[in-house]
Design a protein around this motif. Structure first.
Motif, short mmCIF file in Angstrom:
data_model
loop_
_atom_site.label_atom_id
_atom_site.label_comp_id
_atom_site.label_asym_id
_atom_site.label_seq_id
_atom_site.Cartn_x
_atom_site.Cartn_y
_atom_site.Cartn_z
N GLY A 152 0.83 -1.20 0.00
CA GLY A 152 0.00 0.00 0.00
C GLY A 152 0.86 1.24 0.00
N THR A 153 0.35 2.27 0.63
CA THR A 153 1.10 3.52 0.67
C THR A 153 2.04 3.53 1.87
OG1 THR A 153 -0.67 4.54 1.92
CG2 THR A 153 -0.74 4.81 -0.47
N SER A 154 2.90 4.53 1.91
CA SER A 154 3.85 4.64 3.01
C SER A 154 3.90 6.08 3.50
CB SER A 154 5.24 4.25 2.52
OG SER A 154 5.68 5.22 1.58
N TRP A 155 4.40 6.25 4.71
CA TRP A 155 4.52 7.61 5.26
C TRP A 155 5.39 8.47 4.35
CZ3 TRP A 155 8.90 10.26 6.67
CH2 TRP A 155 10.09 9.52 6.70
N SER A 156 6.44 7.88 3.78
CA SER A 156 7.36 8.68 2.97
C SER A 156 6.69 9.12 1.68
CB SER A 156 8.64 7.89 2.69
OG SER A 156 8.33 6.61 2.15
N GLY A 157 5.93 8.24 1.06
CA GLY A 157 5.23 8.61 -0.16
C GLY A 157 4.12 9.63 0.12
N LEU A 158 3.43 9.45 1.23
CA LEU A 158 2.37 10.39 1.58
C LEU A 158 2.97 11.75 1.96
CD1 LEU A 158 0.15 7.89 3.62
CD2 LEU A 158 -0.36 8.84 1.35
N THR A 159 4.14 11.72 2.57
CA THR A 159 4.84 12.98 2.86
C THR A 159 5.19 13.69 1.56
OG1 THR A 159 5.71 12.16 4.95
CG2 THR A 159 6.93 13.95 3.89
N SER A 160 5.63 12.91 0.59
CA SER A 160 5.93 13.48 -0.72
C SER A 160 4.66 14.07 -1.34
CB SER A 160 6.53 12.40 -1.62
OG SER A 160 6.61 12.85 -2.94
N ASP A 161 3.56 13.35 -1.22
CA ASP A 161 2.29 13.89 -1.73
C ASP A 161 2.01 15.27 -1.15
OD1 ASP A 161 1.85 11.56 -3.15
OD2 ASP A 161 0.26 10.80 -1.83
N LEU A 162 2.27 15.40 0.15
CA LEU A 162 1.96 16.64 0.85
C LEU A 162 2.93 17.77 0.54
CD1 LEU A 162 1.28 15.67 4.59
CD2 LEU A 162 -0.33 16.73 3.00
N MET A 163 4.22 17.42 0.50
CA MET A 163 5.24 18.46 0.58
C MET A 163 6.02 18.69 -0.71
SD MET A 163 6.79 17.58 4.39
CE MET A 163 8.03 18.88 4.31
N ALA A 164 6.01 17.75 -1.62
CA ALA A 164 6.94 17.85 -2.76
C ALA A 164 6.67 19.09 -3.60
CB ALA A 164 6.85 16.59 -3.62
N ALA A 165 5.41 19.45 -3.75
CA ALA A 165 5.11 20.60 -4.60
C ALA A 165 5.75 21.86 -4.05
CB ALA A 165 3.59 20.77 -4.72
N SER A 166 5.88 21.94 -2.74
CA SER A 166 6.46 23.14 -2.14
C SER A 166 7.97 23.06 -1.99
CB SER A 166 5.87 23.37 -0.74
OG SER A 166 4.47 23.36 -0.79
#
Lengths: 446, 584
Positions: A157-171
């Motif tokens: 499934g998903t991971s904290w690191s990937g979800l963190t990327s979802d949240l923060m990568a754009a910024s």
């Protein structure tokens, strides 16, 4: 791979164009990177197979050491092989001199008895299954998946690191490269709802869709990428085409920036199997401005197996020597780059192992285990969490073989790291199932 | 239309010039006939195969007994072999799928010779595994026991051993038992695996002894035999879905206590002597001469735990049984577990046919596992037949995609072998100079995360439960499909097709695909149009499923090239494409 570096260099320019990476975009990445900013990186060191951390930090004396040495038998670490850890009643296995130095310097901390938990759980609750128990405990693959996800959920499934990327990568990150890079193998790590990781090779090697067909190359490379757009209605084909497209795009960019790497004065011992991965990670940190990354997460997959079912006394010292040497190199190269305060390394492993030795001189799959974090930002020199009772059938042992109910949840361990990295606390609950069942989401070790 | 095209086929086979064949072929619009057109030209060209083989294919012709289209023939060969060759496509087209499977079931297993126990260096080989890798690859690419070896290969990804920790001198015995048992009974397979010195080493059943006070028995083999090899963590319904308890939660198949009881049941085995006799005291592995290299492990009575053991579903092995009795009892207990038929069915369907079988498909194959029709459980031929002849496996034989989640990604080894087989590879490597296979094939596949016989862990190269991101679509082989492995995949195929197997600047000549200007494909490139060449490659490599857009993109890119370059570029583009990497 080394044989054609010059020729490969010649083909990068063409590839970058084909992949839609324009000089303009590279410029904007550089512009972003030169503006004032903070930088943070997290490195996950994953010890596949289940590290028997019972032998990593050990009660240094008293009845707890007696309990330990009696149960472990010939797998016990001798008392004179333990380095006293200040602010605790524990000793560090003397196979870890570099880690010990970081602890003394206040840059390393241990977190005792961490494992996947849905909610605070006692031995009695586990035995009565009166609370929800994480699924598929003691199964390698599922527990690796849980550790990669950062909470108790096994499976893919998903991971904290990937979800963190979802949240923060754009910024924090340019679109040129993902926030998460994996060196080695991983399943969930770096997977978010939208994010996917970049997979890098060892020794910061260039990876390209190399062509040696002379004048035919441009047309071949064009056609190869056109094939990524023809859809026949099969979901697996579309999924593969997306991965191919990422491979073209990210590798072209990666190759284009590697030429700016300036190497290190730190020496990376070639005999250490982790050096080549660390070299890639350090190089990608050195190139953070060229990449356009203010946040990076790395996973280094230890290629050696920690699944010491037999002959542990022969195998484990070599594993620990490898890990410790890696830590020494890591600290040195981070300091060299001036990034020591910006980078935090943490350990992960499937599970710890039974305290009781088995008849093959090894130990079997268990549950909670001890972990460590290293970095200038770590509030180190301290052992966090609650060390379990080492008495067989004692307060923490679920079945008389020394399988301990975790006293700190994996989700808390992960949440502490994610908070330092900049994930808003309001987002942690959605990222880490079960976290809200615990009174604190931040253990304070970094 | 079909009739007309078949008539054309017969006509075309009487011709010898490729150019004429291609010209005639253009008149045929039926997809199957187009395949016939393009492939038939190949069978007239001995360059790719031996003349006698080719004549045999030609002489069987396309006659009234033909029941199988060329497209269907190419497709079943993706599922039942290491990939179609020109001759195999015609053979299956001629015989039909059922007859092909029957003939394959009668093929005896190719037996890999035992490794030299004491010398690493033989010829250019510098490792104990080098000769074995040559024998294995040689059979995979050129051997006639294709179905058997393909099934054995898929079994090797279930019953995992890895020669990064197991002495490679134990590998020939292990590979041979997998291929010999591939058409036998699943119970015998379990027992042969359990007693093999390779598995004995890998999961420590060898010399696992009865624990003394304060110890437990080593659980390594006991746990993985259930979790990974046989039944899985949770109880399954016959259709592969999870059995749920009253609260909707999955039901664990076993407890930690049961794992320990199985571990006790498996104690008391040691490596045999080199003549396969039983030693009176434990044989320990030692590097200079691994004991019992080609023998099942033997009983060491005093090392066996004689306490009673409580196994699955309440079965108790009484106290005082021998190691053999306990082993048989433990394996029988697992073999009879209701989760086993769906567990095995799902693994083998995912390995051979598709990543996302319907529950009904799993259920039908599980039923064949449970009972072969004559009351026998675990009959491999019945299981394999059920998998390959199932309507869901055969649904798209004549084109189309009936299931959007159909097909599977070829894992790197299968992909690599399929390309070599399709492109008429030839080898001049002979013992003892066979290092090519380990140094090129194996090490390159390691870059794709699938070095043959070296798995990263006991749970193999990839997980059967791996899913596409954000979906519930299973895609096991995608676990190793990433930005790095894809560039490595393309690079190494370029190494093979264009760069003469170059590795660190050194090329190799002992193995070649047939892609020169004088090959059949080169002949096609010289005398036919690029479109005809691409159509012919489509017929063989994609069993005619290439879309028009893909065809045009490739044709456009190869126009005007010299014949050899044209062939190399066309082949490279197809075999490295996601369309080919997937097996639809």
């Amino acid at each position: 791979m080394q044989r054609r570096n010059f020729l490969k260099t010649a083909s990068w320019a063409g590839l970058a164009q084909l992949s839609g990476i324009s000089p303009l975009r590279t410029m904007s990445a550089l512009a972003q990177a030169t503006s004032p900013n903070d930088y943070k990186a997290i490195v996950c060191l994953f010890m596949r197979g289940g590290n028997d951390s019972n032998n990593m930090i050990v009660p240094i004396g008293g009845s707890q050491y007696s309990a330990y040495s009696q149960v472990r038998g010939s797998n016990a670490i001798a008392q004179n092989q333990l380095l006293a850890l200040a602010n605790s009643s524990l000793g560090l296995n003397a196979a870890f001199p570099n880690l010990n130095r970081a602890y003394i310097a206040g840059d390393a901390a241990f977190i005792a008895n961490v494992g996947p938990l849905v909610q605070p759980t006692t031995k009695a609750q586990y035995l009565a299954t009166s609370v929800q128990i994480p699924q598929q405990l003691m199964a390698h693959d599922n527990q690796q998946n849980a550790w990669e996800s950062g909470a108790y959920v096994p499976g893919v499934g998903t991971s904290w690191s990937g979800l963190t990327s979802d949240l923060m990568a754009a910024s924090y990150n340019s679109a040129n490269m993902p926030m998460v890079t994996i060196v080695g193998n991983a399943t969930n790590f770096g997977r978010g709802v939208a994010s996917t990781p970049f997979n890098a090779g060892p020794n910061a090697q260039q990876e390209s869709f190399w062509c040696n067909e002379g004048n035919a190359c441009n047309a071949r490379m064009t056609a190869a990428q056109q094939l990524l757009t023809f859809n026949n209605g099969a979901n697996l084909l579309q999924a593969d085409q997306q991965i191919y497209q990422s491979a073209y795009k990210y590798n072209a960019f990666y190759n284009s920036v590697l030429g700016s790497a300036s190497g290190f004065s730190t020496s990376f011992p070639s005999s250490n199997p982790l050096s080549s991965a660390l070299y890639t990670v350090a190089t990608m940190m050195q190139l953070r401005n060229q990449i356009g990354a203010r946040r990076q997460i790395f996973l280094i997959d230890v290629p050696n197996s920690f699944d010491t079912h037999a002959d542990q006394a022969d195998i484990q010292p070599g594993l620990y020597a490898m890990i410790d040497q890696f830590i020494g190199t890591f600290v040195s190269v981070m300091q060299e780059m001036g990034l020591y305060n910006d980078v935090t390394l943490f350990t992960a492993s499937d599970f710890s192992r039974t305290l009781q030795m088995n008849s093959a001189g090894g130990s079997d799959h268990a549950w909670g285990g001890h972990h460590f974090v290293v970095g200038g930002a770590v509030k180190g020199g301290k052992v966090y969490g609650t060390f379990p009772s080492l008495t067989l059938n004692g307060a923490d042992d679920i079945d008389g073989t020394g399988r301990f109910v975790p006293t700190t949840a994996l989700s808390q361990y992960t949440a502490t790291l994610a908070s330092w990295f900049g994930v808003p606390s309001s987002q942690l609950g959605a990222m880490l199932p079960g976290l809200s069942n615990f009174s604190t989401a931040n253990l304070g070790f970094v | 239309m079909t009739y007309v095209c078949r008539y054309s086929m017969r006509f075309m086979r009487s011709l010898t010039r490729a150019a004429s064949l291609f010209t005639v072929g253009l008149a045929c619009v039926h997809a199957d006939a187009q395949l016939a057109t393009t492939l038939s030209t190949v069978s007239t060209q001995p360059a790719a195969q031996t003349a006698s083989q080719t004549n045999a294919v030609v002489s069987t012709g396309w006659d009234s007994t033909t029941t199988t289209s060329l497209q269907a023939a190419g497709r079943i060969l993706n599922q039942a072999s290491f990939g179609p060759t020109i001759n195999d496509v015609f053979a299956v087209e001629s015989s039909g799928i059922a007859s092909y499977l029957d003939a394959q079931f009668k093929q005896p297993a190719y037996i890999i010779p035992a490794a030299n126990p004491q010398t690493v260096t033989t010829g250019d080989c510098q490792s104990f595994s080098c000769d074995t890798e040559y024998y294995w690859w040689n059979d995979v690419i050129f051997g006639s026991d294709q179905l058997r070896q393909r099934v054995a290969f898929e079994l090797s990804k279930l019953f995992v051993v890895s020669i990064d920790t197991v002495d490679p001198r134990y590998l020939p015995n292990y590979l041979n038992l997998l291929s010999q048992d591939a058409f036998g009974n699943w119970f015998n397979l379990m027992q042969d695996v359990a007693l093999s010195p390779a598995m004995g080493t890998y999961l420590n059943m060898a010399n696992s002894t009865t624990p003394t006070a304060g110890q437990s028995a080593n659980e390594n083999f006991a746990r993985e035999m259930m979790q990974l090899f046989s039944i899985g963590v949770y109880a399954l319904n016959q259709d592969g879905s999870l059995k749920l308890d009253g609260n909707g939660n999955p039901i664990a198949n076993y407890t930690s206590a049961q794992v320990q009881n199985f571990a006790l049941a498996y104690t008391g085995w040691t490596f045999a002597n080199n003549d396969c006799s039983a030693p009176s005291s434990a044989n320990y592995y030692w590097y200079n001469l691994p004991p019992g290299q080609s023998c099942p492990m033997t009983v060491l009575p005093y090392a066996h735990s004689t306490v009673s053991k409580t196994l699955l579903r309440g079965t108790v092995l009484p106290a005082g049984q021998s190691a053999q009795q306990d082993l048989t009892g433990a394996l029988t207990n697992i073999f009879n577990d209701p989760s086993m038929p769906p567990f095995v069915a799902q693994h083998l369907i995912q390995s051979l046919v598709k990543s996302n079988p319907s529950p009904a498909y799993i259920s039908r194959v599980a039923a064949a596992f449970t009972d072969n029709g004559s009351g026998v459980r675990g009959d491999m031929k019945a299981i394999i037949t059920a998998i390959l002849m199932d309507p869901e496996a055969r649904a798209d034989d004549n084109g189309g995609i009936s299931d959007a989640n159909g097909g599977k990604l070829r894992d790197p080894i299968l992909w690599w072998a399929s390309v070599m087989r399709a492109m008429g590879a030839t080898s001049t490597a002979t013992v003892p100079n066979v290092a090519f296979f380990e140094q090129r094939f194996d090490l390159w596949l390691a870059d794709l995360d699938e070095r043959p016989h070296v798995t990263p862990s006991v749970f193999s190269y990839y997980s059967p439960s791996f899913q596409l991101q954000g979906t519930s679509t299973y895609a096991p082989e995608f676990q190793n499909e990433n930005t790095l492995t894809i560039s490595q995949m393309a690079e190494h195929m370029q190494d093979a097709i264009t760069d003469n197997w170059s590795e660190n600047g050194v090329t190799a000549t002992e193995f070649a695909m047939n892609l020169t200007a004088n090959s059949f494909w080169g002949e096609a490139a010289r005398t036919a149009t690029p479109t005809n060449l691409v159509n012919a490659l489509d017929a063989l490599l994609l069993h005619g499923t290439m879309t028009q857009g893909m065809q045009q993109a490739i044709v456009t890119s190869i126009q005007g090239l010299d014949p050899a370059t044209m062939v190399r570029c066309a082949v490279y583009l197809i075999v490295t494409s996601p369309q080919y990497r997937l097996m639809m």
